[in-house]
Scaffold this motif. Structure first.
Motif, PDB file in Angstrom:
ATOM      1  N   PRO A  26      31.719  35.746  23.906  1.00  0.00           N
ATOM      2  CA  PRO A  26      32.138  36.062  25.285  1.00  0.00           C
ATOM      3  C   PRO A  26      33.557  35.596  25.591  1.00  0.00           C
ATOM      4  N   HIS A  27      34.380  36.514  26.127  1.00  0.00           N
ATOM      5  CA  HIS A  27      35.771  36.208  26.477  1.00  0.00           C
ATOM      6  C   HIS A  27      36.008  36.490  27.952  1.00  0.00           C
ATOM      7  N   ILE A  28      36.607  35.544  28.616  1.00  0.00           N
ATOM      8  CA  ILE A  28      36.973  35.698  30.026  1.00  0.00           C
ATOM      9  C   ILE A  28      38.459  35.416  30.130  1.00  0.00           C
ATOM     10  N   PHE A  29      39.177  36.308  30.824  1.00  0.00           N
ATOM     11  CA  PHE A  29      40.621  36.091  30.930  1.00  0.00           C
ATOM     12  C   PHE A  29      40.952  35.224  32.137  1.00  0.00           C
ATOM     13  N   HIS A  30      41.810  34.248  31.911  1.00  0.00           N
ATOM     14  CA  HIS A  30      42.295  33.409  33.018  1.00  0.00           C
ATOM     15  C   HIS A  30      43.645  32.841  32.621  1.00  0.00           C
ATOM     16  N   LEU A  79      50.330  41.749  30.647  1.00  0.00           N
ATOM     17  CA  LEU A  79      49.039  42.407  30.378  1.00  0.00           C
ATOM     18  C   LEU A  79      48.716  43.457  31.442  1.00  0.00           C
ATOM     19  N   SER A  80      49.185  43.229  32.652  1.00  0.00           N
ATOM     20  CA  SER A  80      48.896  44.173  33.746  1.00  0.00           C
ATOM     21  C   SER A  80      49.551  45.538  33.516  1.00  0.00           C
ATOM     22  N   LYS A  81      50.512  45.611  32.578  1.00  0.00           N
ATOM     23  CA  LYS A  81      51.098  46.922  32.258  1.00  0.00           C
ATOM     24  C   LYS A  81      50.117  47.766  31.439  1.00  0.00           C
ATOM     25  N   PHE A  82      49.084  47.105  30.883  1.00  0.00           N
ATOM     26  CA  PHE A  82      48.179  47.806  29.970  1.00  0.00           C
ATOM     27  C   PHE A  82      46.745  47.890  30.469  1.00  0.00           C
ATOM     28  N   THR A  83      46.487  47.326  31.625  1.00  0.00           N
ATOM     29  CA  THR A  83      45.121  47.391  32.156  1.00  0.00           C
ATOM     30  C   THR A  83      45.107  47.225  33.672  1.00  0.00           C
ATOM     31  N   GLU A  84      44.093  47.817  34.275  1.00  0.00           N
ATOM     32  CA  GLU A  84      43.725  47.452  35.649  1.00  0.00           C
ATOM     33  C   GLU A  84      42.791  46.256  35.500  1.00  0.00           C
ATOM     34  N   TRP A  85      42.556  45.550  36.573  1.00  0.00           N
ATOM     35  CA  TRP A  85      41.689  44.366  36.466  1.00  0.00           C
ATOM     36  C   TRP A  85      40.501  44.458  37.407  1.00  0.00           C
ATOM     37  N   LYS A  86      39.424  43.759  37.018  1.00  0.00           N
ATOM     38  CA  LYS A  86      38.276  43.568  37.920  1.00  0.00           C
ATOM     39  C   LYS A  86      38.241  42.085  38.245  1.00  0.00           C
ATOM     40  N   LYS A  87      38.145  41.757  39.521  1.00  0.00           N
ATOM     41  CA  LYS A  87      38.103  40.339  39.896  1.00  0.00           C
ATOM     42  C   LYS A  87      36.834  39.711  39.298  1.00  0.00           C
ATOM     43  N   TYR A  88      36.989  38.615  38.634  1.00  0.00           N
ATOM     44  CA  TYR A  88      35.810  37.899  38.119  1.00  0.00           C
ATOM     45  C   TYR A  88      36.115  36.411  38.040  1.00  0.00           C
ATOM     46  N   THR A 121      40.237  27.131  37.147  1.00  0.00           N
ATOM     47  CA  THR A 121      40.877  27.117  38.468  1.00  0.00           C
ATOM     48  C   THR A 121      42.250  27.791  38.418  1.00  0.00           C
ATOM     49  N   ASP A 122      42.495  28.573  37.362  1.00  0.00           N
ATOM     50  CA  ASP A 122      43.773  29.274  37.232  1.00  0.00           C
ATOM     51  C   ASP A 122      43.958  30.288  38.363  1.00  0.00           C
ATOM     52  N   GLU A 123      45.240  30.578  38.621  1.00  0.00           N
ATOM     53  CA  GLU A 123      45.561  31.517  39.699  1.00  0.00           C
ATOM     54  C   GLU A 123      45.037  32.933  39.407  1.00  0.00           C
ATOM     55  N   PHE A 124      45.146  33.360  38.150  1.00  0.00           N
ATOM     56  CA  PHE A 124      44.730  34.725  37.804  1.00  0.00           C
ATOM     57  C   PHE A 124      43.447  34.666  36.973  1.00  0.00           C
ATOM     58  N   GLN A 125      42.370  35.190  37.527  1.00  0.00           N
ATOM     59  CA  GLN A 125      41.086  35.206  36.802  1.00  0.00           C
ATOM     60  C   GLN A 125      40.498  36.600  36.953  1.00  0.00           C
ATOM     61  N   PHE A 126      40.489  37.341  35.864  1.00  0.00           N
ATOM     62  CA  PHE A 126      40.044  38.737  35.921  1.00  0.00           C
ATOM     63  C   PHE A 126      39.399  39.142  34.602  1.00  0.00           C
ATOM     64  N   MET A 127      38.682  40.257  34.654  1.00  0.00           N
ATOM     65  CA  MET A 127      38.294  40.932  33.418  1.00  0.00           C
ATOM     66  C   MET A 127      39.050  42.256  33.405  1.00  0.00           C
ATOM     67  N   PRO A 128      39.521  42.706  32.214  1.00  0.00           N
ATOM     68  CA  PRO A 128      40.182  44.013  32.178  1.00  0.00           C
ATOM     69  C   PRO A 128      39.180  45.102  32.580  1.00  0.00           C
ATOM     70  N   ALA A 129      39.588  45.986  33.474  1.00  0.00           N
ATOM     71  CA  ALA A 129      38.647  46.938  34.084  1.00  0.00           C
ATOM     72  C   ALA A 129      37.914  47.783  33.042  1.00  0.00           C
ATOM     73  N   GLU A 130      38.612  48.194  31.991  1.00  0.00           N
ATOM     74  CA  GLU A 130      37.961  49.024  30.963  1.00  0.00           C
ATOM     75  C   GLU A 130      37.636  48.212  29.717  1.00  0.00           C
ATOM     76  N   GLY A 131      37.764  46.921  29.784  1.00  0.00           N
ATOM     77  CA  GLY A 131      37.430  46.061  28.648  1.00  0.00           C
ATOM     78  C   GLY A 131      38.661  45.589  27.881  1.00  0.00           C
ATOM     79  N   ASP A 138      45.563  33.695  26.955  1.00  0.00           N
ATOM     80  CA  ASP A 138      46.872  33.707  27.638  1.00  0.00           C
ATOM     81  C   ASP A 138      47.918  32.975  26.803  1.00  0.00           C
ATOM     82  N   VAL A 139      47.499  31.921  26.129  1.00  0.00           N
ATOM     83  CA  VAL A 139      48.449  31.172  25.291  1.00  0.00           C
ATOM     84  C   VAL A 139      48.798  32.007  24.044  1.00  0.00           C
ATOM     85  N   ALA A 140      47.819  32.782  23.561  1.00  0.00           N
ATOM     86  CA  ALA A 140      48.104  33.677  22.421  1.00  0.00           C
ATOM     87  C   ALA A 140      49.218  34.661  22.812  1.00  0.00           C
TER      88      ALA A 140
END
Ligand code: FAD
Ligand code: UDP
Length: 384
Positions: free
Chosen positions: A56-60, A70-79, A188-198, A365-367
């Motif tokens: 399981p991977h969660i982006f933050h 990353l936002s140039k390549f995906t829409e996001w879903k708030k999670y 508690t990061d400012e940006f916490q999302f899952m990519p909308a299409e994965g 994000d560090v990657a």
């Protein structure tokens, strides 16, 4: 322009490939798997649920540059990720351990007293690493810390790493501090999302560029030879750059021995009901052989007739038998890794990047950030 070979189509390889392609370089990305995305790969399974076969991977992130890239390549879903720990058969409490967990596990009056001491001694809202809490001058706080250590960290860490928390130290233990508040989000990061299409769709978009050629199901080791400061690719001296995101010990034919990694075994189950557990992830911190159970539909709000869970078992890595997932961050292993890092320096056109090649326990994000920094190092340009 220069020819660049990138080994690994995970987030590290994809990010550096894109940046180099956009600045006019011809890039070949090679991966031995049949899919892109490295460990962040996901797909929609027969139940209509997005599952992640490598865990399981969660982006933050709190890094706006990474988020904007990353936002140039995906829409996001708030999670916003929330985790519960099963500390007793009938008891689930939030992890990171917070004031809600304190009141759930201690009698009310005692909990009030501990809370007061924690707040007056350390401060309301603070996040304190468990190993620091265990050394606090107040005896009451030390006893509380021992309780949290025993119920949340000790067994889970032994299962996950085969080491005690003290042996691993801050790089691992500071990731999950104790919260002196009712905050119940894992990050508690400012940006916490899952990519909308994965994640696969996002990484596939990163790799989609006319100057990027992708070769899957190709083990780069079969094409690569490194000898006396010269890299050979396909039998010919490589007159370009090699960026390697696989295991560095493998790249050098295990010249200094096999680096220790942790591997994982995943047991997937389809459950014939829409929901299995009250949180996306439940950690088993005092019992069971698996470390945690993740329920994928809860990451993406994809509730369906069935739900899919995965039980995670941590194992030692055995070369050729299982996948190296985690570098084991202890000083002995870093010393071992350094021998390979030194060896790599003999090759002027070789760059090591990513969780495996840098032997670092890093998040996605560090990657991405490290790939941006490498781009700047190689080209002398700055990433916008
Ligand atoms: P990888 O994703 O490992 O990609 C390396 C690629 O190189 C692989 O595709 C591999 O096949 C390829 N490769 C290796 N050797 C060769 C070779 N010889 N020839 C060809 N190809 C080769 N991060 C988060 O931010 N949030 C999370 O929730 C999170 N959860 C995680 C859960 C698990 C179980 C694990 C293991 C990691 C998690 N991470 C998480 C970390 C995240 O996976 C990494 O930070 C990120 O994926 C690193 O990407 P990478 O490209 O460096 O490595
Ligand atoms: N940890 C623990 N109990 C928990 C959660 C985490 O002992 O309930 C420890 C464990 O050693 C783990 C580390 O904290 O490996 C980091 O946890 P994190 O969730 O960041 O690990 P990840 O799964 O992201 O690698």
């Amino acid at each position: 322009m220069e020819k660049i070979i990138i080994v690994g189509a995970g987030l590290s390889g994809a990010t550096i490939a894109r940046l180099l392609a956009e600045s006019g370089n011809e890039v070949i990305v090679i991966d031995k798997r049949e899919n892109i995305g490295g460990n962040a790969y996901d797909y929609v399974d027969k139940n209509g649920i997005t599952v992640q076969p490598y865990g399981p991977h969660i982006f933050h992130t709190s890094d706006k540059q990474v988020f904007d890239f990353l936002s140039k390549f995906t829409e996001w879903k708030k999670y916003e990720h929330r985790v519960l720990a099963k500390v007793r058969k009938d008891k689930l409490v939030p992890v990171p351990f917070n004031l809600t967990a304190l009141f759930s596990l201690y009698p009310k009056e005692k909990a009030e007293r501990i809370k007061e001491t924690l707040i007056s001694e350390i401060g309301e809202g603070k996040k304190v690493p468990i190993l620091q809490l265990k050394k606090h001058q107040s005896e009451e706080i030390r006893k509380f810390a021992d309780f949290v250590y025993k119920n949340i960290f000790y067994i889970y860490t032994l299962k996950q790493w085969g080491f005690k928390p003290e042996q691993l130290g801050e790089a691992v233990m500071n990731r999950v501090p104790v919260y002196l508040s009712e905050e119940d989000r894992y990050f508690t990061d400012e940006f916490q999302f899952m990519p909308a299409e994965g994640f696969s769709a996002m990484i596939s978009n990163i790799l989609r560029h006319p100057k990027i050629k992708l070769k899957l199901k190709t083990d780069a080791k079969k094409e690569l030879t490194l000898s006396d400061g010269q890299i050979y690719f396909g039998g010919k001296p490589l007159d370009g750059t090699l960026i390697y995101t696989g295991c560095v010990d493998e790249l050098f034919d295990y010249k200094y021995g096999v680096l220790p990694y942790r591997s994982l075994k995943f047991k997937f189950e389809t459950i014939k009901k829409p929901s299995y557990q009250p949180a996306a992830v439940v950690n088993y911190t005092t019992s069971h052989k698996y470390t945690r159970i993740s329920e994928f539909s809860k990451f993406t709000c994809e509730q369906k007739e069935n739900t899919v869970i995965v039980k995670e078992y941590s194992k030692p890595f055995k070369k050729g038998k299982n996948i190296p997932y985690y570098p084991i961050p202890i000083s002995k292993n870093y010393e071992h890794y350094k021998k390979y890092e030194e060896e790599a320096k003999q090759y002027k056109n070789l760059y090591l990047l990513g969780r495996l090649a840098n032997y670092k326990y890093i998040n996605m994000d560090v990657a991405v950030k490290n790939a941006m920094l490498l781009y700047e190092e190689i080209t002398g340009d700055t990433v916008e």
